[in-house]
Design an enzyme around this catalytic site. Structure first.
Site, PDB file in Angstrom:
ATOM      1  CD  GLU A   1       0.006  -0.959   3.467  1.00 27.65           C
ATOM      2  OE1 GLU A   1       0.413  -1.033   4.315  1.00 27.65           O
ATOM      3  OE2 GLU A   1       0.159  -2.087   2.642  1.00 27.65           O
ATOM      4  CG  ASN A   2       4.407   1.052  -1.868  1.00 25.82           C
ATOM      5  OD1 ASN A   2       4.665   0.800  -1.153  1.00 25.82           O
ATOM      6  ND2 ASN A   2       4.393   0.513  -3.154  1.00 25.82           N
TER       7      ASN A   2
ATOM      8  CG  HIS B   1      -5.693  -5.488   2.067  1.00 28.16           C
ATOM      9  ND1 HIS B   1      -6.274  -6.153   3.047  1.00 28.16           N
ATOM     10  CD2 HIS B   1      -4.769  -5.001   2.295  1.00 28.16           C
ATOM     11  CE1 HIS B   1      -5.069  -6.240   3.651  1.00 28.16           C
ATOM     12  NE2 HIS B   1      -4.063  -5.660   3.426  1.00 28.16           N
ATOM     13  CD  GLU B   2      -2.495  -3.759  -0.724  1.00 26.84           C
ATOM     14  OE1 GLU B   2      -1.974  -3.101   0.257  1.00 26.84           O
ATOM     15  OE2 GLU B   2      -2.603  -4.956  -0.437  1.00 26.84           O
TER      16      GLU B   2
END
Length: 859
Positions: free
Chosen positions: A281-282, A312-313
């Site tokens: 998840e950047n 989710h991310e």
């Protein structure tokens, strides 16, 4: 974040490069919020790169030295407030630079480090990949939990949030993506200099930089600019509009649920090669595993899993990126919350929350929580090595289910409002689990101290039985009987719903009504059930909001076993099959009886979703068969599978489903003819393209069985298929042959060949065991444990070492391995995450052997 749940994703060094929480806490008391100006210079074809890291920081109190995290090739220059320093000490092995600080007052200072960095081949840090199909070069970063310092010098810990201003020199034709939009692009002699907008504050592990000739797609009309990227050789397989649509619906859901607009401007999704996990998840630039770019027409289940990962991310942009854990002991909350929100957001795509939660849920979580290596959700995380070892089923799966239980316990609206309060209060800051609980307590006006201790400071899963009598056709004396787990005596406070089911005029089992109950302790009277007409079937926790193993009363169980086909509701089926699956694991139901039920009910399913759900139970039952039994069973069911495959509509999801089952069972047949005929085209299924990926699957089965002609076909196919997956298959196929000498070569190659990437080692490792020949592996048992204690193993990066320990664990030797592992662990020859890994593998091996070797019995 890390969604490949059954793989241990670890990215700290096994040796000295292992930051402790104590050190991180001390450093954060010395250094205020840093701000980075980062420069990277990339030239194609090089193993190293040059760069500089300029850090504006606040000294909170005077100190004789600063320790900066870095593990590149060299530190070339260091400046403190423009003063060149020469007496710094750098250790790549330890991952630190010791920088003596000239007599300086507290307040604002500037540190600049000029360095040479090294590209990674194992996915941690700044990874470099050369596409074998076209020779193009691709770079990307992956930093969780503590790998930013493998790319540039920094304070690599989550509670030192920072801003970043990035400048990159790279070839003219490269695409460069970072956390913020590009703001300038200057063509220079030999390269192009790109500068990116200054970021908002976030932790180093969320930094992202991708560079190379990536293909891209954009949606500039959405309220947040969207981008999708992948390497050029996969561009023809990308389905950007499908991904954009999921992304847009996800943002609609989260903007509304959190009542807070997306905080980071643009949103890019990058599908990158040799990625170690499912996704990361950047901030504003999420990286995904390329397995989510489908080279074959994907069936619905694969699309749904990708959707769940995308959401989710995206949830992490608020919970994890906007508000970030202070240290890795709160990793569980970060991951569990994102999985929980992903399930909720899947409703925007047309699924129910129950359907969505089943994508990542299941009995595997209960099994993991009954494992001796299980741990409380609130884990003690003294260092990065430990943090890397808890990307596991407890952190993800159990945490997600417990959050559902908490929301059900408090009420969904209260839970949602507490989340909104938490995000608003701690935006752009670090926070702890106690801050999260405090927000829920503020909104609910309830103390959650007892709940926290019972649920988060303990391990194992409780069991629920509903006991009742029937008087005059009505329920009487109903009670919830809660029993503790094996490792922890705690009986927890729960809330759930009981489903009361009857049979309708068509003979189908249907829900008559649900009754909400709360229970605590060993025995809780359930007056709300008393007096209700006795149901045909009573299902505890029928909507799966409680984290508990639930079992059926004898009457309900008997009806279910004899009338499973009369249950049409998919949610009801899913819960009942989980209960039956748990009964097999608890050795209360014979696995062959379970497998027979699963096979017969699979044949009754008419939709892809129902077939896919049922097949998981089919394979679960199949896994408990001995090798000879599995082959016999495959021969028995093969004719029916062959017929079913030929009946399916060409190109349909159901055709793909039955083909997968056809291929796996054909691989167990004595005759290789069906596989060879399919490969050569003698057999053809209309609508099922025999592309390179499917050909490799067939060849693997043939070569493993010793077919020499197939080995020649593999050589020809490797010349045709120059893709990454094709070349990985070409690397592995020669070692798949049933030859113990080839297995010895694999063992040595994976252990000692440092030129191989992690993906190449994984491909080779998959060829090591041949389950038709367990007699080949007895001598490897002692070798395996000697390797674990060797200096070479201790010096491996932990994410490489842990994978080796997993891939080569000799479970094929069954009882011999059990004895050897027990002796090894008793002697405590290893500790920490490796001990936990072996303890877990021993547990699963012993349980599977016990289930497989038990005498046949009924219920």
């Amino acid at each position: 974040m890390r969604l490949t749940l059954l793989l241990l994703i670890c990215t700290g060094l096994f040796g000295q490069d292992n930051q402790t929480q104590t050190f991180a806490n001390e450093r954060s008391q010395t250094v205020g919020q840093p701000n980075y100006q980062l420069f990277f210079a990339f030239e194609p074809g090089q193993e190293n790169y040059t760069g500089s890291s300029q850090i504006d920081l606040e000294l909170l109190h005077t100190t004789p030295e600063l320790i900066i995290d870095f593990s590149g090739k060299s530190v070339d220059q260091v400046f403190w407030d423009d003063q060149a320093l020469s007496d710094f000490r750098f250790s790549a092995e330890n991952g630190v630079i010791h920088i003596p600080i000239p007599s300086s007052p507290t307040g604002s200072h500037q540190l600049k480090i000029v360095y040479t960095g090294t590209f990674s081949r194992n996915g941690a840090g700044l990874h470099r990949f050369v596409d074998p199909q076209d020779g193009l070069e691709y770079l990307y970063t992956d930093f969780e939990p503590q790998d930013a310092h493998r790319a540039f010098p920094c304070f690599d810990q989550p509670d030192l949030k920072a801003t970043y201003q990035v400048t990159v020199d790279s070839p003219h034709d490269w695409v460069v993506v970072s956390n913020t939009p590009e703001i300038s692009n200057i063509r220079q002699e030999g390269n192009t200099r790109r500068q990116f907008a200054k970021t908002l504050p976030f932790s180093t592990y969320l930094f992202q930089l991708t560079a190379g000739p990536y293909a891209s797609w954009h949606d500039a009309n959405f309220r947040y600019p969207l981008g999708i990227y992948c390497r050029q050789s996969l561009a023809s397989y990308m389905d950007p509009e499908v991904i954009f649509e999921t992304t847009r619906k996800g943002f609609d859901f989260f903007d509304n649920y959190f009542q807070s607009p997306y905080p980071f401007g643009k949103y890019d999704q990058l599908f990158v090669p040799e990625f170690n996990s499912g996704a990361m998840e950047n901030v504003g630039a999420v990286t995904f595993n390329e397995s989510y770019v489908f080279r074959n027409t994907p069936a619905l289940d694969r699309i749904r899993r990708r959707d769940a990962t995308i959401l989710h991310e995206m949830a992490h942009m608020w919970f994890g990126d906007l508000v970030t854990m202070r240290w890795w002991n709160d990793l569980w909350l970060n991951e569990s919350f994102a999985s929980n929100m992903s399930s909720r957001a899947m409703t925007a795509l047309g699924l129910t929350e129950f359907e969505a939660s089943q994508i990542t849920g299941g009995s595997y979580i209960f099994k993991a929580d009954q494992n001796p290596s299980s741990h409380p959700i609130l884990a003690d995380v003294p260092d990065i090595q430990t943090a890397a070892s808890i990307f596991d089923s407890i952190t993800y799966g159990k945490g997600e289910r417990v959050l559902y239980q908490l929301a059900f316990y408090l009420g969904e609206d209260v839970f949602r409002d507490g989340v909104r309060y938490y995000l608003k209060t701690h935006a752009y800051q670090n926070a702890t689990f106690q801050d999260f609980i405090g927000s829920l307590e503020t909104v609910s006006k309830k103390s959650l101290e007892g709940w926290r201790k019972a649920w988060l400071e303990t391990r194992d899963v409780n069991a629920l039985h509903i006991e009742f009598a029937i008087k005059d056709g009505k329920i009487a004396n109903a009670a919830a009987i809660q029993t503790p787990g094996v490792f922890d005596p705690t009986l927890r406070p729960h809330a759930c719903e009981i489903g009361l089911y009857d049979v309708d005029k068509q003979g189908h089992l249907v829900l008559r009504e649900s009754v909400r109950i709360a229970y605590d302790g060993a025995n809780t009277a359930l007056s709300a059930l008393n007096g209700k007409p006795a149901p045909t079937v009573l299902i505890p926790n029928f909507n799966d909001r409680d984290y508990v193993k639930s079992f059926l009363d004898p009457q309900s169980l008997l009806w279910v076993q004899n009338h499973l086909a009369q249950i049409k509701d998919a949610n009801t089926q899913a819960i009942l099959w989980r209960i039956l699956n748990d009964m097999v694991w608890e050795m209360k139901l014979d696995p062959k009886t379970f497998l027979d039920l699963a096979w017969k009910n699979l044949l009754l399913q008419e939709t892809f979703s129902d077939c896919q759900a049922m097949s998981s139970h089919f394979w679960s039952g199949n896994s408990y068969l001995k090798r000879a039994e599995r082959k016999t069973f495959s021969r028995q069911i093969w004719p029916e599978i062959d017929v079913r495959l030929k009946q399916q509509e060409p190109g349909s999801d159901l055709q793909q489903f039955w083909y997968r089952l056809w291929l796996s069972t054909a691989s167990e047949l004595e005759s290789l003819t069906p596989l060879k005929d399919l490969y050569t085209g003698t057999t053809h299924f209309e609508g099922l393209e025999m592309n390179a990926d499917r050909k490799w699957e067939i060849l693997e089965s043939l070569v493993e069985r010793g077919d020499k002609e197939a080995l020649e076909w593999a050589k020809n196919l490797s010349n045709e298929d120059k893709s990454q997956s094709g070349q990985l298959n070409a690397l592995a196929i020669p070692y798949t042959v049933p030859d113990p000498n080839k297995k010895a070569e694999v063992w040595q190659k994976v252990l000692s060949d440092t030129s191989l990437s992690l993906y190449e080692k994984r491909a080779l490792s998959g060829t090591f065991f041949n389950y038709d020949h367990p007699e080949w592996y007895g001598d490897y048992i002692s070798q395996y444990f000697l390797v674990l204690q060797s200096e070479a193993f201790q010096e491996m990066p932990w994410h490489v070492a842990s994978r080796w320990a997993q891939y080569f664990f000799p479970s094929i030797c069954e009882g011999q391995t059990v004895e050897a592992t027990e002796a090894f662990l008793k002697n405590k020859a290893v500790s920490g995450p490796l001990y936990k890994e072996l303890q877990s593998r021993l547990f699963y091996l012993k349980r599977y052997l016990a289930i497989k070797n038990q005498e046949p019995h009924g219920t």
